[in-house]
Design a protein around this motif. Structure first.
Motif, PDB file in Angstrom:
ATOM      1  N   ALA A 194      52.884  40.580  32.986  1.00  0.00           N
ATOM      2  CA  ALA A 194      53.850  41.498  33.594  1.00  0.00           C
ATOM      3  C   ALA A 194      53.763  41.447  35.116  1.00  0.00           C
ATOM      4  CB  ALA A 194      53.595  42.923  33.095  1.00  0.00           C
ATOM      5  N   SER A 195      52.549  41.351  35.636  1.00  0.00           N
ATOM      6  CA  SER A 195      52.361  41.256  37.084  1.00  0.00           C
ATOM      7  C   SER A 195      52.906  39.954  37.627  1.00  0.00           C
ATOM      8  CB  SER A 195      50.872  41.394  37.429  1.00  0.00           C
ATOM      9  OG  SER A 195      50.351  42.615  36.947  1.00  0.00           O
ATOM     10  N   ASP A 196      52.845  38.903  36.796  1.00  0.00           N
ATOM     11  CA  ASP A 196      53.357  37.593  37.210  1.00  0.00           C
ATOM     12  C   ASP A 196      54.878  37.578  37.364  1.00  0.00           C
ATOM     13  OD1 ASP A 196      51.566  35.629  37.884  1.00  0.00           O
ATOM     14  OD2 ASP A 196      51.095  35.106  35.814  1.00  0.00           O
ATOM     15  N   ILE A 197      55.565  38.427  36.625  1.00  0.00           N
ATOM     16  CA  ILE A 197      57.031  38.360  36.613  1.00  0.00           C
ATOM     17  C   ILE A 197      57.600  38.608  38.012  1.00  0.00           C
ATOM     18  CG2 ILE A 197      59.144  39.349  35.682  1.00  0.00           C
ATOM     19  CD1 ILE A 197      57.495  40.117  33.159  1.00  0.00           C
ATOM     20  N   LEU A 198      57.365  39.812  38.552  1.00  0.00           N
ATOM     21  CA  LEU A 198      57.899  40.127  39.875  1.00  0.00           C
ATOM     22  C   LEU A 198      57.155  39.380  40.976  1.00  0.00           C
ATOM     23  CD1 LEU A 198      58.681  43.953  39.740  1.00  0.00           C
ATOM     24  CD2 LEU A 198      60.274  42.036  39.765  1.00  0.00           C
ATOM     25  N   GLY A 199      55.834  39.197  40.792  1.00  0.00           N
ATOM     26  CA  GLY A 199      55.063  38.474  41.787  1.00  0.00           C
ATOM     27  C   GLY A 199      55.574  37.057  41.976  1.00  0.00           C
ATOM     28  N   SER A 200      55.836  36.370  40.866  1.00  0.00           N
ATOM     29  CA  SER A 200      56.374  35.007  40.947  1.00  0.00           C
ATOM     30  C   SER A 200      57.803  35.008  41.463  1.00  0.00           C
ATOM     31  CB  SER A 200      56.319  34.347  39.566  1.00  0.00           C
ATOM     32  OG  SER A 200      54.986  34.204  39.126  1.00  0.00           O
TER      33      SER A 200
ATOM     34  N   ALA B  67      53.628  43.195  45.900  1.00  0.00           N
ATOM     35  CA  ALA B  67      53.529  43.329  47.354  1.00  0.00           C
ATOM     36  C   ALA B  67      52.616  42.256  47.945  1.00  0.00           C
ATOM     37  CB  ALA B  67      53.014  44.723  47.714  1.00  0.00           C
ATOM     38  N   ALA B  68      51.478  42.015  47.305  1.00  0.00           N
ATOM     39  CA  ALA B  68      50.543  41.005  47.806  1.00  0.00           C
ATOM     40  C   ALA B  68      51.143  39.601  47.721  1.00  0.00           C
ATOM     41  CB  ALA B  68      49.239  41.072  47.018  1.00  0.00           C
ATOM     42  N   SER B  69      51.900  39.327  46.663  1.00  0.00           N
ATOM     43  CA  SER B  69      52.544  38.018  46.514  1.00  0.00           C
ATOM     44  C   SER B  69      53.548  37.772  47.624  1.00  0.00           C
ATOM     45  CB  SER B  69      53.251  37.924  45.155  1.00  0.00           C
ATOM     46  OG  SER B  69      52.341  38.034  44.092  1.00  0.00           O
ATOM     47  N   LEU B  70      54.346  38.786  47.948  1.00  0.00           N
ATOM     48  CA  LEU B  70      55.370  38.642  48.970  1.00  0.00           C
ATOM     49  C   LEU B  70      54.756  38.336  50.336  1.00  0.00           C
ATOM     50  CD1 LEU B  70      58.330  38.852  49.848  1.00  0.00           C
ATOM     51  CD2 LEU B  70      57.999  41.322  50.099  1.00  0.00           C
TER      52      LEU B  70
ATOM     53  N   LEU C 222      45.531  42.775  43.632  1.00  0.00           N
ATOM     54  CA  LEU C 222      45.584  42.180  44.965  1.00  0.00           C
ATOM     55  C   LEU C 222      45.183  40.707  44.920  1.00  0.00           C
ATOM     56  CD1 LEU C 222      44.044  45.010  47.191  1.00  0.00           C
ATOM     57  CD2 LEU C 222      46.406  44.202  47.215  1.00  0.00           C
ATOM     58  N   GLY C 223      44.097  40.417  44.207  1.00  0.00           N
ATOM     59  CA  GLY C 223      43.676  39.027  44.073  1.00  0.00           C
ATOM     60  C   GLY C 223      44.716  38.175  43.379  1.00  0.00           C
ATOM     61  N   ALA C 224      45.333  38.725  42.353  1.00  0.00           N
ATOM     62  CA  ALA C 224      46.375  37.991  41.635  1.00  0.00           C
ATOM     63  C   ALA C 224      47.573  37.717  42.537  1.00  0.00           C
ATOM     64  CB  ALA C 224      46.811  38.788  40.401  1.00  0.00           C
ATOM     65  N   GLY C 225      47.987  38.723  43.315  1.00  0.00           N
ATOM     66  CA  GLY C 225      49.132  38.547  44.197  1.00  0.00           C
ATOM     67  C   GLY C 225      48.884  37.527  45.292  1.00  0.00           C
ATOM     68  N   ILE C 226      47.708  37.579  45.901  1.00  0.00           N
ATOM     69  CA  ILE C 226      47.368  36.606  46.945  1.00  0.00           C
ATOM     70  C   ILE C 226      47.353  35.198  46.373  1.00  0.00           C
ATOM     71  CG2 ILE C 226      45.515  35.820  48.476  1.00  0.00           C
ATOM     72  CD1 ILE C 226      44.777  38.775  48.851  1.00  0.00           C
TER      73      ILE C 226
END
Length: 501
Positions: free
Chosen positions: A54-60, A225-228, A11-15
């Motif tokens: 891996a989390s950065d791929i879709l989040g970005s 989800a958090a990134s979006l 969550l912190g990474a996405g925000i």
């Protein structure tokens, strides 16, 4: 219980990605390494950086799509940096494997903290980059792009970052981008660098996929989800607001991450050291939780009653984080008392403000601060009694989960489907059989799952879950005026402890 930290880290990474172009590794890697024992092995940090990539791929990618729709991407001045970063990221990844247990570099954390201060002082950078799109990319800009592109590219692979913070500095301070364009352009580049970095990490160390697929799945879905949501928020408000919010988040997260990485083992009295460590973990959680709450209030049009439940959820999770992050009972007790001492007067001062009234919409004056005092006071007593005096930390943890999750289920189901009100003597006639049934089921599952995970035999765990969940449900049904935050966890803790005895 590590899954809780996985979700918090993601969550912190996405925000951070959606709001400020922050690489997932800046938040995720320290949390996984410091708070998750399974990442403490020889290649634990290497695996943590791969999961962050891996989390950065879709989040970005989803962040880029939002910024692209708002025309906030400018590669005419960033293509040189993009080429250099992509070329060097695989080299850095291989170098990291040769070195061994690489932890997120201190420079990145210090940079995060510094950029946070910078945006607090000057939240709006639009004047610096207002005409950047009309300026030709000259030799000076090419040299800057080459130097920082090669440096950032190697760093993205070596320490597992997407290079978001460094790119934010270069784009805003050297190439004249405004904040939103800098974030959109950097996340576009991070999509490719994170993909290359993750592939190279996985090929070099296949156990990342074979052994950590469950962590990968949780972190990728949550961070995306958090990134979006964060990116949508950033593009709906003015640049100054984005700058201020970015400054607060980066300053607090940067400071907490610096402490967790480099000062948690300094020579201090044991109590002071554990207090600071737990406070740093709590600070990370609070930043993430408050950001999610504000995003929910803005996009989901949550009314006053639902907002009270959001506040209830955050308070419940604060107690849970204190229990999980502390090694001795007196640390969460002291922090509960400190929380009351700090938050109560702050809320008292804010109650006269219009923003406070619109945010919480209290039924009676002082409802929020009164509820917080009752909740954290009760938590302090339960922790001191059961964990401190009776040496049963599991009792407190299980009771808090039974109350917190069960009460949330009762509220959600009861408000939506509660058509059959309780009619028996002593019951609160405003509550329903549907809500009580939901609380019984969720509390039972919470107790059963917690005890089973902690090694309690299935038969004993099931019997304890049945008794404590039934007791908690009946207590919640007969308690009025919001005092179930006191009665339910107390009854649940007593029953769980008696069953254990």
């Amino acid at each position: 219980m590590e899954y809780i930290w996985y979700i918090i880290a993601a969550l912190g990474a996405g925000i951070g990605t959606g709001l400020a172009g922050l690489s997932a590794a800046t938040v995720m890697v320290p949390i996984l390494i410091v708070l998750c024992p399974s990442f403490g092995g020889e290649y634990g940090a290497y695996q943590a950086t791969a999961i962050a990539l891996a989390s950065d791929i879709l989040g970005s990618a989803v962040t880029t799509s939002v910024y692209a729709k708002n025309k906030r991407i400018d590669l005419r001045h960033g293509w040189v940096m993009m080429a250099c970063i992509i070329a060097l990221s695989a080299v850095g990844s291989y170098a990291a494997f040769l070195v061994g247990n690489v932890v997120l570099g201190g420079f990145t954390l210090i940079l995060t903290f510094g950029i946070g201060i910078r945006f607090l002082v000057k939240p709006d950078t639009s004047k610096e980059g207002a005409d950047a799109s009309n300026v030709r990319l000259g030799w000076k800009e090419i040299i800057i792009s080459l130097f920082f592109g090669l440096t950032i590219g190697f760093g993205t692979g070596f320490v597992g970052t997407g290079g978001g913070m460094m790119m934010l500095v270069v784009f805003t301070a050297f190439l004249g981008y405004d904040l939103k364009t800098a974030v959109g352009t950097s996340t576009f580049i991070m999509t490719f660098t994170a993909l290359i970095g993750f592939i190279s990490h996985s090929l070099i160390h296949p156990a990342i996929i074979l052994e950590r697929w469950n962590v990968l799945l949780v972190c990728i879905v949550t961070a995306t989800a958090a990134s979006l949501i964060s990116a949508q928020f950033a593009n709906r408000v003015n640049s100054k607001t984005v700058g201020r919010v970015t400054g607060v988040i980066l300053t607090l997260l940067g400071g907490a991450m610096i402490y967790l990485n480099y000062f948690r083992d300094v020579t201090l009295p044991p109590l002071a050291q554990e207090l600071l460590h737990t406070m740093a973990v709590l600070l990370v959680f609070l930043v993430i939780a408050v950001c999610l709450a504000l995003l929910a209030f803005r996009f989901l049009h949550i009314d006053g009653e639902a907002r009270r439940k959001v506040l209830h959820t955050i308070a419940f999770l604060i107690i849970l984080v204190l229990l999980l992050a502390s090694e001795h009972w007196y640390v969460p007790v002291l922090l509960c008392v400190l929380f009351i001492a700090v938050v109560y007067p702050v809320l008292k001062l804010c109650e006269t403000k219009q923003a406070y009234a619109s945010l919480f919409q209290e039924r009676t004056a002082g409802e929020v601060r009164g509820s917080l005092v009752l909740l954290f006071g009760t938590a302090a007593v339960l922790i001191a009694l059961f964990w401190g005096a009776l040496e049963s930390e599991l009792t407190v943890l299980t009771a808090v989960l039974a109350w917190g999750l069960g009460d949330e289920a009762a509220a959600l189901v009861g408000k939506r489907y509660g058509r059959h009100k309780l009619g028996w003597r002593f019951a609160d006639r405003q509550k329903s059989y549907e809500g009580s049934g939901a609380m019984l089921c969720v509390s039972l599952l919470a107790v059963l799952g917690t005890l089973t995970v902690c090694g309690v035999p299935l038969t004993a765990a099931a019997l304890t879950a049945l008794v404590s969940a039934a007791g908690a449900t009946v207590t919640e049904a007969v308690t009025r005026r919001g005092y179930d935050t006191v009665t339910v966890p107390c009854v649940a803790a007593i029953l769980i402890w008696l069953m254990a005895v």
